[in-house]
Design an enzyme around this catalytic site. Structure first.
Site, PDB file in Angstrom:
ATOM      1  N   ARG A 295      55.626  57.762 -24.217  1.00 18.98           N
ATOM      2  CA  ARG A 295      55.022  57.864 -23.100  1.00 18.98           C
ATOM      3  C   ARG A 295      55.614  59.073 -22.149  1.00 18.98           C
ATOM      4  NH1 ARG A 295      56.020  55.526 -18.313  1.00 18.98           N
ATOM      5  NH2 ARG A 295      56.740  53.468 -19.256  1.00 18.98           N
ATOM      6  N   HIS A 299      53.785  55.005 -16.551  1.00 14.79           N
ATOM      7  CA  HIS A 299      53.194  54.022 -17.290  1.00 14.79           C
ATOM      8  C   HIS A 299      51.728  53.820 -16.458  1.00 14.79           C
ATOM      9  CE1 HIS A 299      52.551  49.845 -18.645  1.00 14.79           C
ATOM     10  NE2 HIS A 299      52.133  49.320 -17.543  1.00 14.79           N
ATOM     11  N   TYR A 308      63.820  55.419 -13.459  1.00 16.56           N
ATOM     12  CA  TYR A 308      64.313  54.504 -14.585  1.00 16.56           C
ATOM     13  C   TYR A 308      64.643  55.361 -15.853  1.00 16.56           C
ATOM     14  CZ  TYR A 308      59.453  54.042 -16.080  1.00 16.56           C
ATOM     15  OH  TYR A 308      58.219  54.396 -16.079  1.00 16.56           O
TER      16      TYR A 308
END
Length: 411
Positions: A295, A299, A308
């Site tokens: 990805r 998200h 992160y």
């Protein structure tokens, strides 16, 4: 005291179990590599002892179609993201980076197959002829779905993680029984067999629903393909926390084949999915496919991946871009030229304009329809709640009694 003797029935099935395990291991022979890849990041087409046979069936028009689909869905993704940023959508779930996994698998399905998506399978929706503008109705909050699944055999998006895997196996078991009945009344087999694909992500693989689904699917040899898009990040949790082994290896514990495929290689994904669906349709039971992809974006549009993960990781995966590698192959093989890619871009811009125009034109439905659609028959409690809503709304329409209405609402 004599040694404890367990009933023989406790172990009567070991020979059968060993045989089933051996069959599951042997079904693919010895794959050339732990992960199936046919088209490398440099655009070079390789060989595989099992899946090259499927890849060799693809003609130039089909390969160009794969590229056009991937480019269209990426352009759609960009437009939907922009619409959300401009306040036209409440939320959006990007798919950039996963185009090959979705287009390759979706194009491998047949019209009679039924698809259970999560909430990110926009590319699969494209392959099933769902109007992409309809996808945005749910994200705009004007519909609980947006399209009729019966028209395309593409189910409504499922927001509850992994719930669709249970639905998929139940549906597959229903197909299985329907086809058994049909076979008894139609020995000639005029109706083509069908299978089911259940999509889910690496994060959802940790849900109990997935385990329960695979137990039932294996026990009843349901015609279902579990398609896990391992995009490496379940929101902010890396896939290394979800599992210590390749997710495809989990299939062995349930007694059916598991295949890990390069999810950025549309040719390999198509080949593996075609094989898996054939396997399921022929009554051989389920298959697990792990599409190893990434990805690239967030998200959802409510997420900030810079919090992160490292940018170097994103850059490394951008070098494996599924569109870029297929473009390299099409050009080097003389299957597409500048005019073709210019047309694809123009078609993408036209699609984006249509989606934007349609989204702006979407009307907010009358909230009274929510009361009308709660039950099939009139219900006294719903009628009471609707009457309250009408009184409450009336206080704002004429300006009189609005304070009383607001007070009533607060109570």
């Amino acid at each position: 005291m004599g040694a404890t003797h367990l009933p023989a029935t406790e172990f009567d099935g070991t020979g059968v179990d060993d045989q089933l395990e051996a069959e599951a291991e042997a079904v693919l022979g010895e794959p050339a590599a732990p992960m199936v890849q046919l088209l490398g990041p440099d655009g070079t087409l390789g060989e595989d002892s099992v899946f090259s046979e499927y890849a060799n069936r693809l003609d130039a028009e089909t390969l160009r179609g794969f590229y056009a689909d991937m480019a269209a869905i990426r352009r759609f993704d960009q437009e939907a993201t922009a619409l959300q940023r401009q306040g036209q959508l409440a939320l959006w779930v990007p798919l950039t980076g996963q185009e090959a996994a979705q287009i390759g698998s979706g194009r491998a399905s047949q019209p009679q197959d039924y698809i259970f998506p999560t909430y990110r399978e926009h590319g699969v929706a494209l392959t099933r002829n769902v109007d992409l503008a309809e996808l945005l109705r749910q994200f705009r909050g004007v519909s609980n779905g947006g399209w009729n699944p019966k028209d395309t055999n593409f189910h409504l998006y499922t927001l509850v993680l992994a719930a669709q895997t249970l639905h998929a196996v139940g549906y597959a078991m229903g197909i299985q029984r329907d086809q058994q009945l049909a076979a008894s009344s139609d020995p000639a087999g005029t109706e083509p067999p069908a299978a089911v694909i259940a999509y889910y992500g690496d994060g959802a693989s940790s849900e109990g629903d997935v385990h329960e689904s695979m137990v039932f699917a294996s026990s009843y040899k349901a015609p279902v393909v579990f398609f896990c898009q391992n995009n490496h990040w379940a929101i902010s949790v890396p896939s290394t926390v979800q599992t210590r082994i390749p997710l495809s290896n989990r299939a062995k514990g349930y007694g059916f084949p598991g295949i890990r495929v390069d999810g950025n290689d549309v040719i390999a994904v198509h080949a593996v999915t075609e094989w898996a669906l054939d396997h399921a349709r022929q009554g051989n039971g389920p298959v697990l496919i792990e599409a190893f992809t990434y990805r690239v974006g967030a998200h959802t549009t409510a997420d900030d991946p810079t919090k992160y993960r490292q940018s170097a990781e994103e850059d490394a995966w951008r070098a494996k871009d599924p569109l870029a590698r297929l473009e390299k192959y099409l050009r080097s093989a003389g299957l597409a030229d500048d005019d073709y890619f210019a047309k694809v871009k123009a078609d993408g811009d036209e699609l984006a304009a249509y989606v934007r125009r349609t989204t702006h034109d979407l009307e907010t439905p009358d909230i009274r329809s929510a009361f009308a659609n709660t039950y099939v028959e009139p219900h006294p409690l719903v009628a009471e709640e609707l009457a309250w809503f009408e009184r409450y709304s009336a206080g704002f329409e004429d300006g009189a009694g609005s304070e009383a209405a607001a007070g009533e609402a607060a109570n």
